[in-house]
Design an enzyme around this catalytic site. Structure first.
Site, PDB file in Angstrom:
ATOM      1  N   CYS A  58      18.897   4.685  38.840  1.00 15.38           N
ATOM      2  CA  CYS A  58      18.768   4.696  40.299  1.00 15.38           C
ATOM      3  C   CYS A  58      19.744   5.689  40.929  1.00 15.38           C
ATOM      4  O   CYS A  58      20.963   5.463  40.940  1.00 15.38           O
ATOM      5  CB  CYS A  58      19.009   3.289  40.828  1.00 15.38           C
ATOM      6  SG  CYS A  58      19.162   3.166  42.619  1.00 15.38           S
ATOM      7  N   CYS A  61      21.865   4.313  43.814  1.00 14.20           N
ATOM      8  CA  CYS A  61      22.887   3.389  43.290  1.00 14.20           C
ATOM      9  C   CYS A  61      24.139   4.167  42.899  1.00 14.20           C
ATOM     10  O   CYS A  61      25.264   3.719  43.150  1.00 14.20           O
ATOM     11  CB  CYS A  61      22.363   2.634  42.068  1.00 14.20           C
ATOM     12  SG  CYS A  61      20.969   1.554  42.404  1.00 14.20           S
TER      13      CYS A  61
END
Length: 122
Positions: A58, A61
């Site tokens: 991600c 993230c």
């Protein structure tokens, strides 16, 4: 329920050396929590807990990772910050209805703080 917290129907650190003990992966002051350690580390905590649901693939993230780490340092003992890797913890992802990453949820006194969930490309 105390402190404006209510049960949340909605709703670690990457890199560096790590040591796994009892489902908790400690790195740079942050803890990576899994399904086995969630109740003790988050719901059983006497201090408020910020939970960061993340995944290694991600991009967003990774972008907020440093901010989450900074919050851990800045708030010290007043706030516990933990990270949960979503791919390895599907029961927690389902329980807290994590539909987008990253997702941040605050817990206080063992319950999800109402309206604390922030999800997706924050």
């Amino acid at each position: 329920m105390r402190g404006g917290a209510r049960r949340c129907a909605s709703s670690a650190v990457r890199g560096g050396a790590a040591k796994r003990a009892g489902g908790v992966l400690a790195r740079a002051g942050l803890r990576e929590v899994d399904e086995a350690s969630f109740d003790a580390e988050v719901l059983g905590s006497t201090t408020p807990v910020l939970v960061d649901f993340w995944a290694s693939w991600c991009g967003p993230c990774k972008l907020i990772g440093k901010i989450v780490e900074k919050a851990d340092v800045e708030y010290g003992d007043a706030l516990k910050v933990v990270k949960i890797e979503c791919d390895g913890n599907p029961a927690l992802v389902e329980k807290y209805k994590v539909y987008g990453l990253p997702t941040l949820i605050m817990f206080k006194d063992g319950v999800c703080v109402e309206e604390s969930k922030n999800e997706g490309a924050i």
